[in-house]
Design a protein around this motif. Structure first.
Motif, PDB file in Angstrom:
ATOM      1  N   PRO A 156       0.808  -1.231   0.000  1.00 29.96           N
ATOM      2  CA  PRO A 156       0.000   0.000   0.000  1.00 29.96           C
ATOM      3  C   PRO A 156       0.836   1.274   0.000  1.00 29.96           C
ATOM      4  O   PRO A 156       0.366   2.328  -0.441  1.00 29.96           O
ATOM      5  CB  PRO A 156      -0.816  -0.122   1.302  1.00 29.96           C
ATOM      6  CG  PRO A 156      -0.890  -1.595   1.566  1.00 29.96           C
ATOM      7  CD  PRO A 156       0.438  -2.134   1.118  1.00 29.96           C
ATOM      8  N   GLN A 157       2.074   1.193   0.498  1.00 30.98           N
ATOM      9  CA  GLN A 157       2.926   2.379   0.561  1.00 30.98           C
ATOM     10  C   GLN A 157       3.934   2.449  -0.597  1.00 30.98           C
ATOM     11  O   GLN A 157       4.706   3.407  -0.693  1.00 30.98           O
ATOM     12  CB  GLN A 157       3.690   2.400   1.887  1.00 30.98           C
ATOM     13  CG  GLN A 157       2.779   2.397   3.120  1.00 30.98           C
ATOM     14  CD  GLN A 157       3.554   2.644   4.399  1.00 30.98           C
ATOM     15  OE1 GLN A 157       4.209   3.679   4.549  1.00 30.98           O
ATOM     16  NE2 GLN A 157       3.488   1.698   5.326  1.00 30.98           N
TER      17      GLN A 157
ATOM     18  N   SER B  27       4.485   3.392  -3.721  1.00 30.93           N
ATOM     19  CA  SER B  27       3.974   4.225  -4.817  1.00 30.93           C
ATOM     20  C   SER B  27       5.044   4.602  -5.839  1.00 30.93           C
ATOM     21  O   SER B  27       4.763   5.332  -6.792  1.00 30.93           O
ATOM     22  CB  SER B  27       3.344   5.504  -4.239  1.00 30.93           C
ATOM     23  OG  SER B  27       4.281   6.213  -3.444  1.00 30.93           O
TER      24      SER B  27
ATOM     25  N   ARG C  85      -1.728  -3.003  -6.459  1.00 30.81           N
ATOM     26  CA  ARG C  85      -1.906  -1.725  -5.772  1.00 30.81           C
ATOM     27  C   ARG C  85      -3.174  -1.027  -6.232  1.00 30.81           C
ATOM     28  O   ARG C  85      -3.899  -0.440  -5.430  1.00 30.81           O
ATOM     29  CB  ARG C  85      -0.697  -0.811  -6.042  1.00 30.81           C
ATOM     30  CG  ARG C  85       0.417  -0.922  -5.025  1.00 30.81           C
ATOM     31  CD  ARG C  85       1.511   0.090  -5.306  1.00 30.81           C
ATOM     32  NE  ARG C  85       1.004   1.451  -5.435  1.00 30.81           N
ATOM     33  CZ  ARG C  85       0.691   2.242  -4.401  1.00 30.81           C
ATOM     34  NH1 ARG C  85       0.812   1.801  -3.174  1.00 30.81           N
ATOM     35  NH2 ARG C  85       0.249   3.475  -4.621  1.00 30.81           N
TER      36      ARG C  85
END
Length: 259
Positions: free
Chosen positions: A187-188, A190, A258
């Protein structure tokens, strides 16, 4: 020219078992007076797990990720003979010779997934685990530590799982790696494209060749494979080379997960 090298320590004292997972790691003290978390060749998946730890750990180090020092850990034939626990005594008896140790980070805490991580660091760790096909860095078992306010990568023994069946390595090298959807840092993560570009600038055939040559000869004496040690090394080399070349496949899988 860069040399790949691991120190070899001799285990002097078995302190306590760390009963996590099936590999029965332990905290031990060595002849250099430092403490290490040991992984044993006599456990569960044996030397293949040690090879996963070695390859995955050294790739993490090459990528500049914080990871405790890896060492080859020698166990003498008489080590553990006085151990009262029969299961541990058997484990030590079948682990005579070279094992693998990781420096013990005293006071480290298990990573809490609610803690924010630098997006590029998270992306590099996700990329690493997709590359080495590590199925075990999840919300249930993060295999990440917080030490001195820094995130540290540990425990890569569940990587390269193709070697348990030891067939179709070319197909395995091109797998999208669907398990990335369960990664604790996804989730982190990016900055996956940036992490991929970075990794391609760091990893290469020369490094992979040195890396597979670092595997101890007696970790390659398998009863379940027709290949000799040189041929086994070559398969690992070709897997790494092929997987890097085809990183777009697992990168897309991670980006889709994601999304």
């Amino acid at each position: 020219m860069e040399q790949l090298f691991l120190r070899t320590i001799t285990v002097m004292r078995y302190i306590l078992p760390l009963r996590e997972g099936g590999s029965l790691p332990a905290l031990a003290e060595a002849d250099d007076d430092f403490k290490y978390v040991l992984k044993f060749r006599g456990a569960g998946h044996g030397v293949k797990m040690l090879i996963s730890e070695l390859l995955g750990g050294m790739i993490a180090k090459k990528l500049g990720l914080p990871i405790p020092e890896l060492v080859f850990a020698h166990l003498d034939v008489d080590f553990g003979r006085m151990e009262a626990d029969e299961e541990i005594q058997d484990l030590l008896k079948f682990s005579e010779g070279l094992n693998l140790g990781m420096s013990f980070l005293s006071g480290a805490l298990a990573y809490d997934s609610s803690v924010k991580v630098d997006p590029l660091l998270a992306s590099k760790i996700v990329w690493l685990d997709a590359f080495i096909t590590n199925i075990d860095r999840t919300f249930k078992n993060t295999n990440l530590l917080m030490w001195h306010k820094e995130l540290w990568v540990i425990d890569n023994g569940a990587s390269f799982y193709f070697h348990h069946s030891w067939q179709n390595f070319e197909t395995a090298a091109k797998t999208p790696f669907k398990y990335i959807k369960d990664h604790v840092l996804l989730p982190q993560a990016s900055h996956l494209q940036e992490a991929n570009t970075f990794a391609h600038g760091i990893l290469n055939d020369e490094f992979f060749r040195k890396l597979v040559n670092l595997i101890p000869e007696d970790w390659l004496q398998w009863n379940d494979a027709d290949e000799n040690s040189a041929e086994i090394r070559e398969i690992y080399f070709q897997f790494l080379k092929t997987r890097l070349k085809n990183s777009a496949i697992f990168l897309k899988e991670a980006e889709n997960a994601r999304g």
